[in-house]
Design a protein around this motif. Sequence first.
Motif, PDB file in Angstrom:
ATOM      1  N   MET A   1       0.837  -1.202   0.000  1.00 49.51           N
ATOM      2  CA  MET A   1       0.000   0.000   0.000  1.00 49.51           C
ATOM      3  C   MET A   1       0.871   1.252   0.000  1.00 49.51           C
ATOM      4  O   MET A   1       1.802   1.369   0.791  1.00 49.51           O
ATOM      5  N   VAL A   2       0.567   2.195  -0.886  1.00 47.54           N
ATOM      6  CA  VAL A   2       1.319   3.438  -0.952  1.00 47.54           C
ATOM      7  C   VAL A   2       0.869   4.371   0.170  1.00 47.54           C
ATOM      8  O   VAL A   2      -0.328   4.632   0.337  1.00 47.54           O
ATOM      9  N   LYS A   3       1.831   4.879   0.923  1.00 46.58           N
ATOM     10  CA  LYS A   3       1.531   5.753   2.050  1.00 46.58           C
ATOM     11  C   LYS A   3       2.195   7.124   1.926  1.00 46.58           C
ATOM     12  O   LYS A   3       1.996   7.986   2.788  1.00 46.58           O
ATOM     13  N   GLY A   4       3.001   7.312   0.878  1.00 47.72           N
ATOM     14  CA  GLY A   4       3.702   8.576   0.732  1.00 47.72           C
ATOM     15  C   GLY A   4       3.915   8.962  -0.713  1.00 47.72           C
ATOM     16  O   GLY A   4       4.023   8.100  -1.592  1.00 47.72           O
ATOM     17  N   VAL A   5       3.970  10.274  -0.957  1.00 48.94           N
ATOM     18  CA  VAL A   5       4.196  10.815  -2.295  1.00 48.94           C
ATOM     19  C   VAL A   5       5.386  11.767  -2.236  1.00 48.94           C
ATOM     20  O   VAL A   5       5.381  12.743  -1.479  1.00 48.94           O
ATOM     21  N   LEU A   6       6.398  11.476  -3.044  1.00 46.31           N
ATOM     22  CA  LEU A   6       7.529  12.375  -3.240  1.00 46.31           C
ATOM     23  C   LEU A   6       7.302  13.079  -4.574  1.00 46.31           C
ATOM     24  O   LEU A   6       6.922  12.440  -5.555  1.00 46.31           O
ATOM     25  N   ILE A   7       7.555  14.393  -4.628  1.00 45.64           N
ATOM     26  CA  ILE A   7       7.215  15.120  -5.848  1.00 45.64           C
ATOM     27  C   ILE A   7       8.211  16.241  -6.121  1.00 45.64           C
ATOM     28  O   ILE A   7       8.682  16.916  -5.194  1.00 45.64           O
ATOM     29  N   ASP A   8       8.527  16.411  -7.394  1.00 44.79           N
ATOM     30  CA  ASP A   8       9.416  17.472  -7.868  1.00 44.79           C
ATOM     31  C   ASP A   8       8.659  18.805  -7.890  1.00 44.79           C
ATOM     32  O   ASP A   8       7.425  18.842  -7.778  1.00 44.79           O
ATOM     33  N   TRP A   9       9.403  19.891  -8.070  1.00 46.54           N
ATOM     34  CA  TRP A   9       8.789  21.227  -8.142  1.00 46.54           C
ATOM     35  C   TRP A   9       8.766  21.763  -9.575  1.00 46.54           C
ATOM     36  O   TRP A   9       7.734  21.741 -10.231  1.00 46.54           O
ATOM     37  N   GLY A  10       9.910  22.225 -10.098  1.00 43.07           N
ATOM     38  CA  GLY A  10       9.925  22.859 -11.412  1.00 43.07           C
ATOM     39  C   GLY A  10       9.488  21.929 -12.530  1.00 43.07           C
ATOM     40  O   GLY A  10      10.030  20.850 -12.704  1.00 43.07           O
ATOM     41  N   GLY A  11       8.484  22.342 -13.278  1.00 51.98           N
ATOM     42  CA  GLY A  11       7.961  21.533 -14.363  1.00 51.98           C
ATOM     43  C   GLY A  11       6.922  20.528 -13.936  1.00 51.98           C
ATOM     44  O   GLY A  11       6.334  19.844 -14.788  1.00 51.98           O
ATOM     45  N   VAL A  12       6.675  20.417 -12.640  1.00 54.19           N
ATOM     46  CA  VAL A  12       5.660  19.492 -12.114  1.00 54.19           C
ATOM     47  C   VAL A  12       4.601  20.273 -11.341  1.00 54.19           C
ATOM     48  O   VAL A  12       3.419  20.215 -11.663  1.00 54.19           O
ATOM     49  N   LEU A  13       5.036  20.997 -10.333  1.00 52.86           N
ATOM     50  CA  LEU A  13       4.121  21.882  -9.599  1.00 52.86           C
ATOM     51  C   LEU A  13       4.046  23.257 -10.257  1.00 52.86           C
ATOM     52  O   LEU A  13       3.277  24.110  -9.815  1.00 52.86           O
ATOM     53  N   THR A  14       4.857  23.426 -11.291  1.00 50.83           N
ATOM     54  CA  THR A  14       4.805  24.650 -12.090  1.00 50.83           C
ATOM     55  C   THR A  14       4.543  24.274 -13.545  1.00 50.83           C
ATOM     56  O   THR A  14       4.587  23.098 -13.912  1.00 50.83           O
ATOM     57  N   THR A  15       4.307  25.284 -14.363  1.00 49.92           N
ATOM     58  CA  THR A  15       4.251  25.063 -15.795  1.00 49.92           C
ATOM     59  C   THR A  15       5.612  24.564 -16.276  1.00 49.92           C
ATOM     60  O   THR A  15       6.595  24.610 -15.546  1.00 49.92           O
ATOM     61  N   SER A  16       5.671  24.084 -17.505  1.00 50.57           N
ATOM     62  CA  SER A  16       6.851  23.375 -17.982  1.00 50.57           C
ATOM     63  C   SER A  16       8.084  24.269 -18.067  1.00 50.57           C
ATOM     64  O   SER A  16       7.989  25.488 -18.262  1.00 50.57           O
ATOM     65  N   LEU A  17       9.235  23.624 -17.928  1.00 53.04           N
ATOM     66  CA  LEU A  17      10.502  24.332 -18.083  1.00 53.04           C
ATOM     67  C   LEU A  17      10.637  24.888 -19.493  1.00 53.04           C
ATOM     68  O   LEU A  17      11.124  26.009 -19.682  1.00 53.04           O
ATOM     69  N   SER A  18      10.207  24.129 -20.478  1.00 54.82           N
ATOM     70  CA  SER A  18      10.335  24.594 -21.865  1.00 54.82           C
ATOM     71  C   SER A  18       9.554  25.878 -22.095  1.00 54.82           C
ATOM     72  O   SER A  18      10.003  26.769 -22.826  1.00 54.82           O
ATOM     73  N   HIS A  19       8.395  26.007 -21.436  1.00 48.66           N
ATOM     74  CA  HIS A  19       7.599  27.226 -21.545  1.00 48.66           C
ATOM     75  C   HIS A  19       8.355  28.410 -20.939  1.00 48.66           C
ATOM     76  O   HIS A  19       8.432  29.497 -21.545  1.00 48.66           O
ATOM     77  N   ALA A  20       8.925  28.210 -19.759  1.00 44.39           N
ATOM     78  CA  ALA A  20       9.667  29.286 -19.095  1.00 44.39           C
ATOM     79  C   ALA A  20      10.890  29.690 -19.909  1.00 44.39           C
ATOM     80  O   ALA A  20      11.187  30.889 -20.076  1.00 44.39           O
ATOM     81  N   ILE A  21      11.604  28.692 -20.429  1.00 43.67           N
ATOM     82  CA  ILE A  21      12.811  28.980 -21.195  1.00 43.67           C
ATOM     83  C   ILE A  21      12.475  29.735 -22.477  1.00 43.67           C
ATOM     84  O   ILE A  21      13.185  30.675 -22.875  1.00 43.67           O
ATOM     85  N   SER A  22      11.401  29.363 -23.140  1.00 43.32           N
ATOM     86  CA  SER A  22      11.001  30.054 -24.372  1.00 43.32           C
ATOM     87  C   SER A  22      10.742  31.532 -24.115  1.00 43.32           C
ATOM     88  O   SER A  22      11.140  32.397 -24.910  1.00 43.32           O
ATOM     89  N   ARG A  23      10.077  31.828 -22.995  1.00 42.11           N
ATOM     90  CA  ARG A  23       9.802  33.226 -22.656  1.00 42.11           C
ATOM     91  C   ARG A  23      11.098  33.977 -22.380  1.00 42.11           C
ATOM     92  O   ARG A  23      11.279  35.125 -22.797  1.00 42.11           O
ATOM     93  N   TRP A  24      12.023  33.328 -21.677  1.00 47.33           N
ATOM     94  CA  TRP A  24      13.297  33.977 -21.356  1.00 47.33           C
ATOM     95  C   TRP A  24      14.130  34.208 -22.613  1.00 47.33           C
ATOM     96  O   TRP A  24      14.727  35.283 -22.774  1.00 47.33           O
ATOM     97  N   ILE A  25      14.188  33.221 -23.495  1.00 42.69           N
ATOM     98  CA  ILE A  25      14.952  33.362 -24.730  1.00 42.69           C
ATOM     99  C   ILE A  25      14.466  34.580 -25.528  1.00 42.69           C
ATOM    100  O   ILE A  25      15.261  35.361 -26.050  1.00 42.69           O
ATOM    101  N   ALA A  26      13.152  34.743 -25.603  1.00 38.72           N
ATOM    102  CA  ALA A  26      12.600  35.888 -26.322  1.00 38.72           C
ATOM    103  C   ALA A  26      12.924  37.201 -25.605  1.00 38.72           C
ATOM    104  O   ALA A  26      13.326  38.187 -26.242  1.00 38.72           O
ATOM    105  N   ALA A  27      12.777  37.207 -24.273  1.00 39.14           N
ATOM    106  CA  ALA A  27      12.993  38.442 -23.517  1.00 39.14           C
ATOM    107  C   ALA A  27      14.455  38.892 -23.536  1.00 39.14           C
ATOM    108  O   ALA A  27      14.752  40.083 -23.661  1.00 39.14           O
ATOM    109  N   ASP A  28      15.383  37.934 -23.419  1.00 33.75           N
ATOM    110  CA  ASP A  28      16.809  38.263 -23.388  1.00 33.75           C
ATOM    111  C   ASP A  28      17.455  38.196 -24.766  1.00 33.75           C
ATOM    112  O   ASP A  28      18.661  38.412 -24.889  1.00 33.75           O
ATOM    113  N   ARG A  29      16.669  37.885 -25.782  1.00 37.17           N
ATOM    114  CA  ARG A  29      17.134  37.836 -27.160  1.00 37.17           C
ATOM    115  C   ARG A  29      18.308  36.862 -27.309  1.00 37.17           C
ATOM    116  O   ARG A  29      19.330  37.145 -27.925  1.00 37.17           O
ATOM    117  N   ILE A  30      18.143  35.691 -26.704  1.00 36.82           N
ATOM    118  CA  ILE A  30      19.158  34.652 -26.759  1.00 36.82           C
ATOM    119  C   ILE A  30      19.087  33.936 -28.113  1.00 36.82           C
ATOM    120  O   ILE A  30      17.996  33.692 -28.640  1.00 36.82           O
TER     121      ILE A  30
END
Length: 215
Positions: A1-30
């Motif tokens: 029986m499962v009694k515990g949940v381990l969970i990541d933060w970035g890209g799991v409890l937040t929107t995806s990393l690829s989404h964040a990176i795309s916005r940054w690339i555009a903003a910083d003109r990378i």
Amino acid sequence: MVKGVLIDWGGVLTTSLSHAISRWIAADRIEAGHYYTVMRELIEHAYKTDDGESIVHALERGELDGPSFERDLAARLRTVDGEPPVPDGLLDRMFAGFERVDAMYDMLRDVRGHGLRTCLLSNSWSNTYPRDGWDEVFDAVVISGEVGMRKPEPRIFHHALDRIGLPGEECVFIDDIEANIVAARALGISGIHHRDPDTTITELESVLSLTLRRA
């Protein structure tokens, strides 16, 4: 029986990393193509090979501070004008596009409401976490740079399990990086490879035999 949940933060409890990176690339003109070539090499070294230590390993364990990593990364990158980006605050700008995913937090509240224990298990890049409300969803918090260990090292999973007082066989781990899931499963922890909230919540419902709330 499962009694515990381990969970990541970035890209799991937040929107995806690829989404964040795309916005940054555009903003910083990378220059995007060059950025993805550089980062692919760094991430594959950090998560997919055994070719020794890298700056990502050191950053995630807190052995290298954020400003030092920013200077190193900025020197590897270039803007569309051919110049390196401004190093100061580079990581904050990269991750500024992360947005909280309320459905995942609602799911964690339900999980705790059913008597399961929860633990955040996150690799940090010297970033600041928005911790408001964490007491409502986590029994324990394990952040790599604060404990000197990183996923997918077995010792950080053992540390997280100790924090919630459960064996691996009684826990499930949710992460968006496959190498971390593979490492968890090797320790007897069930794994859910996160791709989107609906799919992850559906899979967790199946594992727990519970109906969980969605926003």
